[in-house]
Scaffold this active site. Structure first.
Site, PDB file in Angstrom:
ATOM      1  N   ARG A 110       0.853  -1.189   0.000  1.00  0.00           N
ATOM      2  CA  ARG A 110       0.000   0.000   0.000  1.00  0.00           C
ATOM      3  C   ARG A 110       0.891   1.242   0.000  1.00  0.00           C
ATOM      4  O   ARG A 110       1.978   1.229   0.591  1.00  0.00           O
ATOM      5  CB  ARG A 110      -0.906   0.025   1.248  1.00  0.00           C
ATOM      6  CG  ARG A 110      -2.034  -0.978   1.234  1.00  0.00           C
ATOM      7  CD  ARG A 110      -3.094  -0.692   0.160  1.00  0.00           C
ATOM      8  NE  ARG A 110      -4.178  -1.668   0.183  1.00  0.00           N
ATOM      9  CZ  ARG A 110      -4.315  -2.689  -0.664  1.00  0.00           C
ATOM     10  NH1 ARG A 110      -3.423  -2.893  -1.616  1.00  0.00           N
ATOM     11  NH2 ARG A 110      -5.344  -3.509  -0.579  1.00  0.00           N
ATOM     12  N   HIS A 146      -1.268   0.068  -9.843  1.00  0.00           N
ATOM     13  CA  HIS A 146      -1.895  -0.884  -8.913  1.00  0.00           C
ATOM     14  C   HIS A 146      -2.426  -2.128  -9.652  1.00  0.00           C
ATOM     15  O   HIS A 146      -3.605  -2.461  -9.562  1.00  0.00           O
ATOM     16  CB  HIS A 146      -3.026  -0.192  -8.123  1.00  0.00           C
ATOM     17  CG  HIS A 146      -3.348  -0.895  -6.835  1.00  0.00           C
ATOM     18  ND1 HIS A 146      -3.713  -0.243  -5.694  1.00  0.00           N
ATOM     19  CD2 HIS A 146      -3.362  -2.213  -6.501  1.00  0.00           C
ATOM     20  CE1 HIS A 146      -3.948  -1.104  -4.724  1.00  0.00           C
ATOM     21  NE2 HIS A 146      -3.738  -2.326  -5.198  1.00  0.00           N
TER      22      HIS A 146
HETATM   23  P1  NAP Z   1      -1.326 -11.696   4.614  1.00  0.00           P
HETATM   24  O1  NAP Z   1      -1.524 -13.085   4.099  1.00  0.00           O
HETATM   25  O2  NAP Z   1      -2.277 -11.146   5.587  1.00  0.00           O
HETATM   26  O3  NAP Z   1       0.163 -11.642   5.212  1.00  0.00           O
HETATM   27  C1  NAP Z   1       0.641 -10.541   5.898  1.00  0.00           C
HETATM   28  C2  NAP Z   1       2.067 -10.782   6.353  1.00  0.00           C
HETATM   29  O4  NAP Z   1       2.553  -9.585   6.941  1.00  0.00           O
HETATM   30  C3  NAP Z   1       2.173 -11.874   7.409  1.00  0.00           C
HETATM   31  O5  NAP Z   1       3.340 -12.637   7.197  1.00  0.00           O
HETATM   32  C4  NAP Z   1       2.303 -11.074   8.711  1.00  0.00           C
HETATM   33  O6  NAP Z   1       3.035 -11.712   9.741  1.00  0.00           O
HETATM   34  C5  NAP Z   1       3.084  -9.874   8.236  1.00  0.00           C
HETATM   35  N1  NAP Z   1       2.871  -8.736   9.148  1.00  0.00           N
HETATM   36  C6  NAP Z   1       1.716  -8.122   9.501  1.00  0.00           C
HETATM   37  N2  NAP Z   1       1.930  -7.146  10.388  1.00  0.00           N
HETATM   38  C7  NAP Z   1       3.263  -7.148  10.628  1.00  0.00           C
HETATM   39  C8  NAP Z   1       4.099  -6.387  11.474  1.00  0.00           C
HETATM   40  N3  NAP Z   1       3.629  -5.422  12.270  1.00  0.00           N
HETATM   41  N4  NAP Z   1       5.416  -6.680  11.475  1.00  0.00           N
HETATM   42  C9  NAP Z   1       5.912  -7.661  10.690  1.00  0.00           C
HETATM   43  N5  NAP Z   1       5.172  -8.418   9.863  1.00  0.00           N
HETATM   44  C10 NAP Z   1       3.870  -8.163   9.832  1.00  0.00           C
HETATM   45  O7  NAP Z   1      -1.277 -10.676   3.401  1.00  0.00           O
HETATM   46  P2  NAP Z   1      -1.082 -11.001   1.838  1.00  0.00           P
HETATM   47  O8  NAP Z   1      -2.250 -11.706   1.285  1.00  0.00           O
HETATM   48  O9  NAP Z   1       0.258 -11.624   1.644  1.00  0.00           O
HETATM   49  O10 NAP Z   1      -1.099  -9.523   1.229  1.00  0.00           O
HETATM   50  C11 NAP Z   1      -0.252  -8.483   1.663  1.00  0.00           C
HETATM   51  C12 NAP Z   1      -0.754  -7.148   1.126  1.00  0.00           C
HETATM   52  O11 NAP Z   1      -0.519  -7.043  -0.276  1.00  0.00           O
HETATM   53  C13 NAP Z   1      -2.263  -6.907   1.230  1.00  0.00           C
HETATM   54  O12 NAP Z   1      -2.638  -6.529   2.537  1.00  0.00           O
HETATM   55  C14 NAP Z   1      -2.481  -5.792   0.218  1.00  0.00           C
HETATM   56  O13 NAP Z   1      -2.322  -4.545   0.848  1.00  0.00           O
HETATM   57  C15 NAP Z   1      -1.343  -6.003  -0.789  1.00  0.00           C
HETATM   58  N6  NAP Z   1      -1.844  -6.388  -2.125  1.00  0.00           N
HETATM   59  C16 NAP Z   1      -1.455  -5.622  -3.206  1.00  0.00           C
HETATM   60  C17 NAP Z   1      -1.856  -5.982  -4.468  1.00  0.00           C
HETATM   61  C18 NAP Z   1      -1.415  -5.203  -5.672  1.00  0.00           C
HETATM   62  O14 NAP Z   1      -1.932  -5.431  -6.767  1.00  0.00           O
HETATM   63  N7  NAP Z   1      -0.487  -4.299  -5.540  1.00  0.00           N
HETATM   64  C19 NAP Z   1      -2.657  -7.125  -4.667  1.00  0.00           C
HETATM   65  C20 NAP Z   1      -3.021  -7.862  -3.553  1.00  0.00           C
HETATM   66  C21 NAP Z   1      -2.604  -7.476  -2.284  1.00  0.00           C
HETATM   67  P3  NAP Z   1       2.520 -13.076  10.440  1.00  0.00           P
HETATM   68  O15 NAP Z   1       2.681 -14.136   9.357  1.00  0.00           O
HETATM   69  O16 NAP Z   1       3.431 -13.264  11.563  1.00  0.00           O
HETATM   70  O17 NAP Z   1       1.082 -12.840  10.796  1.00  0.00           O
HETATM   71  C1  GLV Z   2      -5.194  -5.310  -4.029  1.00  0.00           C
HETATM   72  O1  GLV Z   2      -4.546  -4.350  -3.774  1.00  0.00           O
HETATM   73  C2  GLV Z   2      -5.664  -6.264  -3.074  1.00  0.00           C
HETATM   74  O2  GLV Z   2      -5.550  -6.001  -1.865  1.00  0.00           O
HETATM   75  O3  GLV Z   2      -6.182  -7.310  -3.492  1.00  0.00           O
END
Ligand code: NAP
Ligand code: GLV
Length: 306
Positions: free
Chosen positions: A221, A269
């Site tokens: 983000r 994005h």
């Molecule tokens: P997720 O499965 O919820 O994983 C989040 C990771 O971040 C986990 O490993 C978590 O640790 C870690 N984390 C959270 N808070 C933390 C902190 N304070 N300190 C250290 N580590 C921390 O999320 P995801 O599905 O991988 O997605 C991540 C993000 O990508 C989304 O929230 C979204 O904003 C972004 N995204 C972007 C796009 C795009 O097109 N650009 C598309 C999809 C998503 P733990 O494992 O220990 O809980």
């Molecule tokens: C995109 O940014 C998503 O969170 O899926």
């Protein structure tokens, strides 16, 4: 009970048609065409207006239309509301491909050669040598990215909130290990959820730990990044470049310095875009579960905000 789809900033015709096909017996309402918000128990949301959330006293489930849930103000939802997100192997695969392609482009200096082509000036150089990559966030997307980088010859570290053990990835966790995680990185990828604890994590202090030629790839983000710190770090040769897919203000304003900074690549994005063909079944499944009282899939921890 009624189901409200509140997704702003995109055309929802195809989504509504596919959802209705999957749920022929369910009445689906599309924001703002809903005059009975009191009956709404399920909301499918993306960039929903803040005013909506105060008007849903009987809300039971909020399903994000994406992987992130930062647009859902969890603290003001009726107590016990379940918040779910999209988990889709296709999304993880797309994200891994996006990050790998930009990391390899930096390693092989593609951007320099594009600039040189424009100037008709040919200067051959060897590929960059550094291959140590760090991924902030080892969740659904971060793990896939870390693995893809490792499979392609990068030496990979990952950082998460809780301790982890992953094959081929050196795992770090917690605030106390952030500096060691970042030390000397050649590539720094952000895939953290946006929460109070991760807001502004991409800042000058972190940039001062990585290598001077490091490529920052922010695909999480815009609010994770202190934009002025990035510009200063790039201009003072503390970082090699940045690939930014997300921004504090989207679309990126026309006058923003990122559009024309020679060390910055911007994309709109699109690193991993929710795919209707793969996610409609899981959204419809959660709507049915909300009707029957079955468990909701891919719920997040509302106390942690992700
Ligand atoms: P997720 O499965 O919820 O994983 C989040 C990771 O971040 C986990 O490993 C978590 O640790 C870690 N984390 C959270 N808070 C933390 C902190 N304070 N300190 C250290 N580590 C921390 O999320 P995801 O599905 O991988 O997605 C991540 C993000 O990508 C989304 O929230 C979204 O904003 C972004 N995204 C972007 C796009 C795009 O097109 N650009 C598309 C999809 C998503 P733990 O494992 O220990 O809980
Ligand atoms: C995109 O940014 C998503 O969170 O899926």
């Amino acid at each position: 009970m009624s189901v409200l789809v509140c997704i702003t900033g995109r055309n929802n015709e195809k989504l509504m048609a596919k959802l209705q096909d999957a749920l022929p017996d369910v009445e689906l309402k599309l924001w703002p065409h809903c005059d009975d918000l009191e009956s709404v128990k399920f909301v499918l949301a993306w960039k929903a207006p803040q005013e909506l959330w105060q008007k849903l006293p009987n809300l039971k489930v909020v399903q994000s239309f994406g992987a992130g849930v930062d647009g859902i103000p969890m603290s003001i939802l009726p107590s016990g509301t379940v918040v779910a997100r999209i988990i889709d192997p296709q999304l993880s695969d797309d994200m891994a491909e996006y990050v790998l392609s930009h990391a390899l482009a930096h390693k092989l200096r593609h951007q320099n050669y594009c600039a040189e082509q424009a100037k008709k000036n040919w200067k051959p150089r060897r590929a960059r040598k550094g291959v140590t990559a760090g991924v902030l966030g080892l969740g659904e997307l971060g793990k896939a990215v870390a693995q893809r980088l490792s499979d392609n010859g990068f030496t990979v570290r990952g950082w998460s909130r809780s301790a982890k053990q992953l094959d081929d990835i050196a795992c770090y966790y917690g605030e106390a290990q952030l500096a060691s995680f970042a030390s000397g990185l050649d590539y720094l990828v952000c895939l953290l959820p946006l929460t109070d604890s991760t807001h502004g994590v991409l800042n000058r202090q972190l940039f001062q730990n990585v290598s001077n030629d490091c490529l920052l790839i922010n695909v999480a983000r815009g609010q994770h990044l202190n934009e002025q710190d990035l510009i200063d770090a790039l201009n003072e040769q503390e970082l090699g470049g940045a690939v930014l897919d997300v921004f504090t203000t989207e679309p990126l304003p026309e006058k923003h310095v990122f559009w024309s900074h020679p060390k910055v690549t911007v994309t709109p994005h699109i690193a991993a875009v929710t795919n209707l063909d793969t996610v409609v079944a899981q959204i419809a499944g959660n709507i049915r579960a909300c009707f029957t009282g079955a468990p909701i899939k891919n719920g997040v921890d509302v106390t942690q905000g992700y």
